[in-house]
Design an enzyme around this catalytic site. Structure first.
Site, PDB file in Angstrom:
ATOM      1  NE  ARG A  70      -7.348   1.709   4.391  1.00 35.18           N
ATOM      2  CZ  ARG A  70      -7.167   0.572   5.040  1.00 35.18           C
ATOM      3  NH1 ARG A  70      -8.144  -0.332   5.102  1.00 35.18           N
ATOM      4  NH2 ARG A  70      -6.036   0.307   5.635  1.00 35.18           N
ATOM      5  CE1 TYR A 198      -8.164  10.731   7.422  1.00 37.08           C
ATOM      6  CE2 TYR A 198      -7.992   8.506   6.544  1.00 37.08           C
ATOM      7  CZ  TYR A 198      -7.403   9.608   7.134  1.00 37.08           C
ATOM      8  OH  TYR A 198      -6.075   9.593   7.411  1.00 37.08           O
ATOM      9  CG  HIS A 227      -1.631  -2.182  -0.258  1.00 39.38           C
ATOM     10  ND1 HIS A 227      -1.797  -2.495   1.077  1.00 39.38           N
ATOM     11  CD2 HIS A 227      -1.594  -0.837  -0.323  1.00 39.38           C
ATOM     12  CE1 HIS A 227      -1.863  -1.380   1.793  1.00 39.38           C
ATOM     13  NE2 HIS A 227      -1.734  -0.360   0.964  1.00 39.38           N
ATOM     14  CB  SER A 249      -2.506   0.759   5.795  1.00 40.84           C
ATOM     15  OG  SER A 249      -3.251   0.438   4.648  1.00 40.84           O
ATOM     16  CB  CYS A 251       3.742  -1.668   7.584  1.00 42.13           C
ATOM     17  SG  CYS A 251       2.527  -2.422   8.666  1.00 42.13           S
ATOM     18  CG  ASP A 278      -0.872   3.049  -0.935  1.00 40.39           C
ATOM     19  OD1 ASP A 278      -0.561   2.238  -0.047  1.00 40.39           O
ATOM     20  OD2 ASP A 278      -2.051   3.420  -1.119  1.00 40.39           O
ATOM     21  NE  ARG A 367      -2.925   7.896   6.245  1.00 36.53           N
ATOM     22  CZ  ARG A 367      -2.510   6.744   5.720  1.00 36.53           C
ATOM     23  NH1 ARG A 367      -1.832   6.732   4.594  1.00 36.53           N
ATOM     24  NH2 ARG A 367      -2.750   5.604   6.332  1.00 36.53           N
TER      25      ARG A 367
HETATM   26  O1  SAT Z   1      -6.940   5.683   3.824  1.00 34.61           O
HETATM   27  S1  SAT Z   1      -6.099   5.069   2.778  1.00 34.61           S
HETATM   28  O2  SAT Z   1      -6.664   3.771   2.404  1.00 34.61           O
HETATM   29  O3  SAT Z   1      -6.070   5.913   1.617  1.00 34.61           O
HETATM   30  C1  SAT Z   1      -4.525   4.859   3.332  1.00 34.61           C
HETATM   31  C2  SAT Z   1      -4.264   3.483   3.788  1.00 34.61           C
HETATM   32  O4  SAT Z   1      -4.927   2.998   4.699  1.00 34.61           O
HETATM   33  O5  SAT Z   1      -3.354   2.840   3.239  1.00 34.61           O
HETATM   34 MN    MN Z   2      -1.994   1.778   1.460  1.00 35.08          MN
END
Ligand code: SAT
Ligand code: MN
Length: 597
Positions: A70, A198, A227, A249, A251, A278, A367
């Site tokens: 991200r 992405y 989240h 994210s 963790c 998530d 991922r």
């Molecule tokens: O890239 S994503 O936002 O889908 C995954 C994440 O950073 O939690």
């Molecule tokens: Mn996430």
């Protein structure tokens, strides 16, 4: 009479006029459609087939090397009033933002197919679910959205019935970081994203819709878009209680959601059920409790570190029908990442000959995308239209020092402060420096679609007469000893902490009261069978009054950064705790034993 799909058709026409695709494909979500798309992507190199014996139905996607995470600095909330976005977001005026991004969309789909993806976030028949439509020129995005959401004909039918949906326009554009923007227009329920293929930048149902636009919708409609993972813990008596937990994210949300109980717990009959890893949408039920759904239908999890010891459930679920992104491969074409004990890489995530001098085989933010149902601990309650009732909310981050293994907030308002004050070291999930401590309120810093001050006020507003709100806790699996090693074993052993948490909810676990909340005494956590020294146990549960005094001062500075919009209630909470710490530092701290309830 105009059909309620008219506005959708009009929007698709408008976008096609702007982006000039060679053809338009409306996705129905069928197996045949998915097979055809896969064949196309395998033929043009978007996807690479993996070993069909060991990993049937699995493919690998290599993203552009500058497009692997991200991009928070290119993510904008575009509200008419700048203060509505708040200091926690990048802001742009909506008129300027549309002009800027539309210029990049002009003609960007020439020679490409425009895919229309109707999707539903949440079970298709749930009143808590919300629909959206993503337009994209990336077949990889289509394939991922098919796994991550309820995509296709059923969603389109619901959209036709409701007439309301979130609009998401996406193009990979030139994959040029200088021509990349992720823009949100919450007042228009619209997302525009260009220049990245992405994850969270491109799968618009996920962070863009389910969190940024979702949190905005949630505030105006009286619910919470968070989240958080959702996990069900079944005790030996066969009762299942649900916990929602927010961590930034990368963790360990996926690992906690799929936890395998330690042997003693397994033998005694404890079971863990995965509802989500998530995102969590929670709404007050008629009974006053918060009821939660996982708006997603799949997992987009971090591959590195996933192994038989850390997350055997995840490893089992990604052996088939999984899209891998940016992992390495072995000589016999199996996916490989750092932390996987079996096999060794011959190619890295960019497709180069693997050479550890050039860096890891898998990108640290590599991922897997997989259907939730493939998880051995998948909970059938993930399909329940009313969701599951939440007993406890848990906040946590990567805190190498100070923050104890677990503590309980004294009440809802204190819990909101605990969430607002969350801090964590940054990870590879976003571009930028890794390992820097930053405040990440409710793990929503990158994802809240409006001013955090208003968001905290929204959280506080759930404390109404008749509400049976979950208790709020904070955990820290990441505390380190003086040798720099983690003090707590984590993973399956985290169930010991969850058992204490649920015991607090039921009134059966004890705790010691401290100025920062209720902390378990050394004998209140079940730690039998763990190779954990007495000193480590002590350190994990210690509340260092001097350290916390400095922490509260830092929290005050952080809260002040939200100016006059910050709810007074939150400031009062901070001041009360700071004052209690002050007297604790002055006198010898005497811990008082709190009763179970
Ligand atoms: O890239 S994503 O936002 O889908 C995954 C994440 O950073 O939690
Ligand atoms: Mn996430």
């Amino acid at each position: 009479m105009p059909s309620s799909l008219d506005s959708l058709n009009r929007w698709v026409d408008d976008v096609a006029r702007l982006t000039e695709p060679a053809e338009i494909h409306w996705c129905n979500g069928s197996d045949g459609e998915s097979r055809l798309l896969n064949e196309r992507m395998l033929a043009n190199g978007d996807l690479i087939a993996l070993n069909a014996q060991t990993h049937p139905g699995c493919t690998l996607h290599r993203s552009s090397p500058t497009d692997v995470a991200r991009v928070e600095h290119l993510t904008f909330i575009c509200t008419q009033n700048r203060d509505d976005a708040g200091p926690n977001n990048n802001w742009m005026d909506p008129v300027d933002a549309h002009a800027k991004i539309d210029a990049l969309f002009a003609g960007c789909m020439r020679g490409r197919t425009l895919y229309v993806i109707p999707y539903c976030m949440g079970p298709i028949d749930s009143p808590i679910s919300r629909c959206g439509v993503e337009i994209t020129d990336s077949p990889y995005v289509v394939a991922n959205m098919r796994i991550m959401t309820r995509m296709g004909a059923a969603a389109l039918t619901r959209i036709e019935r409701e007439g309301k949906f979130v609009k998401g326009l996406h193009s990979t554009g030139e994959l040029d970081p200088d021509k990349r923007f992720i823009m949100h227009f919450p007042e228009e329920l619209t997302i525009k994203s260009i220049g990245s293929g992405y994850g969270g930048n491109a799968l618009l149902g996920k962070k863009c819709h389910a969190l940024r636009i979702g949190s905005w919708q949630a505030r105006s409609e009286g619910w919470l878009a968070e989240h958080m993972l959702i996990v069900g813990i079944e005790n030996p008596a066969g009762e299942t209680r649900y916990i929602a937990a927010a961590f930034p994210s990368a963790c360990g949300k996926t690992n906690l959601a799929m936890l395998i109980p330690p042997e003693g717990y397994r033998k005694a009959g404890w079971k863990v059920w995965t509802v989500g890893d998530d995102i969590c949408w929670m709404t007050p039920g008629k009974d006053g409790r918060l009821w939660a759904i996982n708006p997603e239908a799949g997992y987009f999890g971090v591959a590195p570190g996933t192994d038989t010891t850390t997350n055997p459930n995840a490893l089992a679920m990604i052996q088939r029908d999984t899209i891998y992104t940016n992992v390495g491969v072995t000589a016999d074409n199996q996916p490989w990442w750092e932390g996987l004990s079996e096999g060794e890489p011959v190619k890295d995530w960019r497709g180069r000959e693997f050479d550890d001098a050039q860096g890891p085989a898998a990108h640290p933010n590599a991922r897997f995308t997989v259907s939730a149902r493939q998880c051995p601990s998948w909970s059938p309650m993930a399909e329940a239209a009313d969701g599951v009732p939440i007993s406890a909310i848990v906040f946590g981050g990567r805190r190498p020092s100070l923050v104890p293994l677990v503590f309980e907030a004294k009440d809802w308002a204190h819990g909101v402060l605990v969430g607002a004050a969350m801090g964590s070291e940054t990870t590879a999930a976003a571009t930028g420096a890794v390992g820097v401590l930053r405040r990440d309120s409710m793990a929503m810093k990158p994802f809240c679609g409006y001013n955090f001050a208003d968001y905290f006020a929204h959280w506080l507003s759930f404390d109404q007469p008749g509400a049976k709100l979950p208790k709020i806790f904070h955990v820290n699996w990441f505390r380190k000893g003086s040798d720099g090693k983690f003090l707590w074993p984590g993973f399956g052993e985290n169930l010991r902490v969850l058992e204490w948490i649920l015991g607090r909810c039921e009134g059966t676990s004890d705790a010691v009261e401290s100025p920062v909340g209720f902390v378990p005494g050394v004998n209140d956590l079940k730690l039998d069978g763990l190779a954990l020294s007495a000193a480590a146990r002590q350190e994990l549960l210690e509340v260092d009054m001097h350290g916390w005094r400095a922490e509260l001062a830092d929290i005050a500075r952080y809260l002040d950064s939200f100016g006059s919009r910050l709810p007074q209630r939150l400031k009062d909470e901070q001041r009360a705790i700071a004052a209690a710490l002050e007297s604790a530092v002055e006198s010898t701290p005497v811990a008082r034993r709190a009763n179970g309830g």
